[in-house]
Scaffold this motif. Structure first.
Motif, PDB file in Angstrom:
ATOM      1  N   LYS A   1       0.816  -1.249  -0.104  1.00 21.16           N
ATOM      2  CA  LYS A   1      -0.008  -0.175   0.080  1.00 21.16           C
ATOM      3  C   LYS A   1       0.946   1.226  -0.021  1.00 21.16           C
ATOM      4  O   LYS A   1       0.281   2.146  -0.400  1.00 21.16           O
ATOM      5  CB  LYS A   1      -0.991   0.150   1.131  1.00 21.16           C
ATOM      6  CG  LYS A   1      -2.043  -0.863   1.132  1.00 21.16           C
ATOM      7  CD  LYS A   1      -2.719  -0.962   2.366  1.00 21.16           C
ATOM      8  CE  LYS A   1      -3.919  -2.294   2.336  1.00 21.16           C
ATOM      9  NZ  LYS A   1      -4.496  -2.385   3.658  1.00 21.16           N
ATOM     10  N   ASN A   2       2.036   1.152   0.506  1.00 18.22           N
ATOM     11  CA  ASN A   2       2.988   2.154   0.467  1.00 18.22           C
ATOM     12  C   ASN A   2       4.077   2.271  -0.697  1.00 18.22           C
ATOM     13  O   ASN A   2       4.904   3.144  -0.646  1.00 18.22           O
ATOM     14  CB  ASN A   2       3.765   2.377   2.002  1.00 18.22           C
ATOM     15  CG  ASN A   2       2.900   2.364   3.044  1.00 18.22           C
ATOM     16  OD1 ASN A   2       2.368   3.499   3.181  1.00 18.22           O
ATOM     17  ND2 ASN A   2       2.595   1.543   3.942  1.00 18.22           N
ATOM     18  N   LEU A   3       3.925   1.496  -1.491  1.00 17.83           N
ATOM     19  CA  LEU A   3       4.569   1.457  -2.562  1.00 17.83           C
ATOM     20  C   LEU A   3       3.973   2.078  -3.793  1.00 17.83           C
ATOM     21  O   LEU A   3       2.839   2.195  -3.870  1.00 17.83           O
ATOM     22  CB  LEU A   3       4.934   0.035  -3.040  1.00 17.83           C
ATOM     23  CG  LEU A   3       6.080  -0.694  -2.059  1.00 17.83           C
ATOM     24  CD1 LEU A   3       6.247  -2.082  -2.546  1.00 17.83           C
ATOM     25  CD2 LEU A   3       7.303  -0.185  -1.997  1.00 17.83           C
TER      26      LEU A   3
ATOM     27  N   VAL B   1      15.175  -8.124   0.596  1.00 16.29           N
ATOM     28  CA  VAL B   1      15.769  -6.971  -0.008  1.00 16.29           C
ATOM     29  C   VAL B   1      15.611  -5.648   0.949  1.00 16.29           C
ATOM     30  O   VAL B   1      14.921  -5.893   1.996  1.00 16.29           O
ATOM     31  CB  VAL B   1      14.934  -6.720  -1.327  1.00 16.29           C
ATOM     32  CG1 VAL B   1      15.073  -7.831  -2.357  1.00 16.29           C
ATOM     33  CG2 VAL B   1      13.462  -6.544  -0.806  1.00 16.29           C
ATOM     34  N   ALA B   2      16.408  -4.793   0.583  1.00 13.98           N
ATOM     35  CA  ALA B   2      16.012  -3.435   1.191  1.00 13.98           C
ATOM     36  C   ALA B   2      15.154  -2.552   0.457  1.00 13.98           C
ATOM     37  O   ALA B   2      15.211  -2.606  -0.733  1.00 13.98           O
ATOM     38  CB  ALA B   2      17.418  -2.833   1.457  1.00 13.98           C
ATOM     39  N   LEU B   3      14.670  -1.606   1.101  1.00 11.33           N
ATOM     40  CA  LEU B   3      13.566  -0.741   0.472  1.00 11.33           C
ATOM     41  C   LEU B   3      14.313   0.173  -0.765  1.00 11.33           C
ATOM     42  O   LEU B   3      13.607   0.723  -1.634  1.00 11.33           O
ATOM     43  CB  LEU B   3      12.811   0.406   1.783  1.00 11.33           C
ATOM     44  CG  LEU B   3      11.987   1.210   1.215  1.00 11.33           C
ATOM     45  CD1 LEU B   3      10.916   0.776   0.546  1.00 11.33           C
ATOM     46  CD2 LEU B   3      11.454   1.910   2.312  1.00 11.33           C
ATOM     47  N   ASP B   4      15.859   0.621  -0.404  1.00 11.12           N
ATOM     48  CA  ASP B   4      16.328   1.341  -1.210  1.00 11.12           C
ATOM     49  C   ASP B   4      16.460   0.634  -2.826  1.00 11.12           C
ATOM     50  O   ASP B   4      16.543   1.503  -3.650  1.00 11.12           O
ATOM     51  CB  ASP B   4      17.845   1.384  -0.881  1.00 11.12           C
ATOM     52  CG  ASP B   4      17.942   2.079   0.246  1.00 11.12           C
ATOM     53  OD1 ASP B   4      17.102   2.815   0.697  1.00 11.12           O
ATOM     54  OD2 ASP B   4      19.065   2.181   1.296  1.00 11.12           O
TER      55      ASP B   4
ATOM     56  N   ARG C   1       8.247   6.242   2.312  1.00 14.10           N
ATOM     57  CA  ARG C   1       9.535   5.556   3.136  1.00 14.10           C
ATOM     58  C   ARG C   1       9.362   5.834   4.408  1.00 14.10           C
ATOM     59  O   ARG C   1       9.843   4.679   5.090  1.00 14.10           O
ATOM     60  CB  ARG C   1      10.651   6.481   2.540  1.00 14.10           C
ATOM     61  CG  ARG C   1      11.834   6.282   3.138  1.00 14.10           C
ATOM     62  CD  ARG C   1      13.155   6.808   2.534  1.00 14.10           C
ATOM     63  NE  ARG C   1      13.298   6.801   1.110  1.00 14.10           N
ATOM     64  CZ  ARG C   1      13.990   5.719   0.513  1.00 14.10           C
ATOM     65  NH1 ARG C   1      14.516   4.837   1.244  1.00 14.10           N
ATOM     66  NH2 ARG C   1      14.060   5.713  -0.750  1.00 14.10           N
ATOM     67  N   ALA C   2       8.675   7.079   4.741  1.00 13.74           N
ATOM     68  CA  ALA C   2       8.446   6.996   6.166  1.00 13.74           C
ATOM     69  C   ALA C   2       7.665   6.274   6.915  1.00 13.74           C
ATOM     70  O   ALA C   2       7.990   5.663   7.836  1.00 13.74           O
ATOM     71  CB  ALA C   2       8.068   8.752   6.490  1.00 13.74           C
ATOM     72  N   ALA C   3       6.482   5.872   6.270  1.00 17.64           N
ATOM     73  CA  ALA C   3       5.686   4.848   6.755  1.00 17.64           C
ATOM     74  C   ALA C   3       6.267   3.461   6.760  1.00 17.64           C
ATOM     75  O   ALA C   3       6.032   2.826   7.829  1.00 17.64           O
ATOM     76  CB  ALA C   3       4.557   4.969   5.889  1.00 17.64           C
TER      77      ALA C   3
ATOM     78  N   ALA D   1      10.885  -0.659  12.013  1.00 18.49           N
ATOM     79  CA  ALA D   1      11.753  -0.546  13.032  1.00 18.49           C
ATOM     80  C   ALA D   1      11.395  -1.983  14.078  1.00 18.49           C
ATOM     81  O   ALA D   1      10.212  -2.433  13.945  1.00 18.49           O
ATOM     82  CB  ALA D   1      11.305   0.575  13.976  1.00 18.49           C
ATOM     83  N   PRO D   2      12.600  -2.400  14.399  1.00 21.33           N
ATOM     84  CA  PRO D   2      12.568  -3.626  14.959  1.00 21.33           C
ATOM     85  C   PRO D   2      11.290  -3.705  16.169  1.00 21.33           C
ATOM     86  O   PRO D   2      11.689  -2.686  16.958  1.00 21.33           O
ATOM     87  CB  PRO D   2      13.821  -4.024  15.380  1.00 21.33           C
ATOM     88  CG  PRO D   2      14.742  -2.891  15.425  1.00 21.33           C
ATOM     89  CD  PRO D   2      13.775  -2.016  14.474  1.00 21.33           C
ATOM     90  N   PRO D   3      10.542  -4.657  16.425  1.00 20.96           N
ATOM     91  CA  PRO D   3       9.730  -4.725  17.625  1.00 20.96           C
ATOM     92  C   PRO D   3      10.287  -4.463  19.110  1.00 20.96           C
ATOM     93  O   PRO D   3       9.910  -3.987  19.964  1.00 20.96           O
ATOM     94  CB  PRO D   3       8.771  -5.822  17.531  1.00 20.96           C
ATOM     95  CG  PRO D   3       9.478  -6.813  16.669  1.00 20.96           C
ATOM     96  CD  PRO D   3      10.327  -5.893  15.825  1.00 20.96           C
TER      97      PRO D   3
END
Ligand code: SF4
Length: 444
Positions: free
Chosen positions: A10-12, A37-40, A50-52, A58-60
């Motif tokens: 949804k955020n892509l 993979v990485a978001l980059d 990206r912010a979302a 972030a790790p729980p």
């Protein structure tokens, strides 16, 4: 909580342009959700997306680093409740505590004991990870002096156990560069302890007698500028601590509770040594980030570190030794050659039994992807072709011995004829059980 592939997608950008190497954004999201993979890799993701994703990714349970250099300890960043779901990744740090009220001779003796706490098991060296120094003397100067001595004597990161900020500050003067864990901020002293941790860039333990109060305190400390936190509960019975550890792990992973999403420090300090080992092993199994022990007898430590070793190895990756030729007791060109697999437990059992025989020998270890003799035979990972290749390899055992005889495990006696035909070596069928090797070698 980890996001599902659908939530990530949804955020892509949803353009399915393929620039990330995946045919669709959803395919990329699936890779991202599995952390493959990485978001980059997506050049088109928007700042909002990206912010979302970064916030949610972030790790729980926060990863916290204590110490620096080769002996730094990292705890936290666990993502599963049960080891079989994936794996536990950052082994519980095991600490031994010392008091600054010990006299100099006793302190030197304890430090010597700590230095010698190195245990080897199935080819792996195991040792403690941290030393906790307790400010019992009431003197800032004595505490700083003892901390300096401990730091000079052992390479492990420190836990500075001083509730009085002025005492903690004195010790930080001598060890802050090594990033000790400051223990501890509580409801009364947290502003001063936060100032110290922020100033010296050290991780900070936050403690309370009550889980709800702890849950209220950590957000205040995080917003005051210290995010590298370890949390602890004090004055708990064994059962209460076990329950708290389980609740903290569950709410962090399953409910996304950020205020308790930190590694937990637990104390296994029961006066009964057996019970203390039981406590420590239980806390290791049930989610403690750091376990602090009072005593450090090698036998006690072996139980605790073995528990940790078993729990924190990846169940999907067998522990392996490097394939090749191993020498036991200075063999010569007439010494026997025994065959085994590269499953660590198998190899070290065989090696121990060959050594017990007092007969110098070579052990030829074949790469079976870390599986045991019978398993590798059944899966065709140990066969006549493989053994022949290992016998003939350039740096193989054929260059070390003048004879051409190989002893194979009795469990794979069925391979003898084919191995003889392929390799030209005489094949001797050894015992089915490794324990019978000493008698077998002596009778050769
Ligand atoms: S590069 Fe980004 S926008 Fe393009 S397919 Fe991959 S995820 Fe979608």
């Amino acid at each position: 909580m980890a996001l599902t592939a659908l939530e990530i997608s949804k955020n892509l950008p949803k353009t399915n342009c393929g620039e990330c190497g995946n045919p669709t954004c959803l395919a990329f999201a699936m890779q991202l959700s599995q952390k493959k993979v990485a978001l980059d890799k997506c050049p088109k993701v928007t700042e909002e997306g990206r912010a979302a994703l970064e916030g949610a990714a972030a790790p729980p349970i926060r990863l916290v680093t204590i110490g620096c250099g080769d002996h730094k300890v990292q705890v936290g960043n666990e993502t599963v409740l049960f080891r079989h779901e994936q794996t536990f990744v950052h082994p519980t740090g095991v600490a031994v505590q010392l008091s600054d009220s010990l006299d100099d001779a006793s302190l030197a003796k304890r430090l010597d004991e700590v230095r010698r706490l190195v245990i080897e098991r199935v080819g792996t060296e195991m040792r403690i990870d941290l030393v906790a120094v307790r400010a019992d003397s009431g003197s800032a100067a004595r505490f700083a002096d003892v901390v300096a001595r401990v730091q000079a004597a052992v390479p492990y990161p420190l836990v500075l156990m001083a509730r009085d900020p002025s005492v903690a500050a004195a010790a930080l003067q001598v060890c802050a560069d090594n990033r000790p864990l400051l223990y501890a901020a509580d409801a009364d002293n947290w502003q001063q302890m936060v100032a110290l941790a922020r100033d010296k860039k050290c991780p900070l333990a936050v403690v309370s007698n009550d889980l709800t109060a702890l849950n209220d305190l950590t957000p205040k400390i995080a917003s005051a500028g210290v995010q590298d936190l370890v949390i602890g509960l004090e004055q708990q019975t064994f059962a209460q601590m076990l329950q708290a550890l389980t609740i903290i792990r569950r709410v962090s992973l399953k409910k996304g509770c950020r205020s308790l999403g930190y590694p937990v420090i637990a104390f296994a300090t029961d006066p009964d040594p057996g019970q203390a080992v039981n406590q420590a092993a239980t806390y290791v199994a049930k989610y403690a980030g750091i376990v602090v022990l009072d005593r450090a007898a090698p036998a006690d430590l072996l139980s605790i570190l073995t528990t940790r070793y078993n729990i924190y190895t990846d169940p999907q990756k067998p522990i392996q030794v490097k394939p090749g030729v191993y020498e036991v007791r200075e063999p010569n060109s007439n010494s026997p050659v025994l065959l085994t697999t590269n499953f660590s437990l198998t190899y070290y059992t065989v090696e121990g039994d060959v050594d017990a025989s007092r007969v110098p020998a070579y052990i030829l270890v074949v790469d079976t992807e870390g599986t045991s003799v019978l398993t590798s035979w059944a899966a065709d990972k140990l066969n006549a072709e493989k053994v022949t290749a290992a016998l003939n390899s350039a740096d193989g055992v054929s260059r070390k011995v003048s004879h051409r005889k190989i002893i194979i495990p009795g469990l794979i006696a069925v391979m003898a004829a084919k191995l003889k035909e392929q390799s030209g070596w005489e094949v001797i069928v050894g015992p089915r059980e490794s324990a019978a090797i000493p008698r077998f070698l002596k009778a050769l």
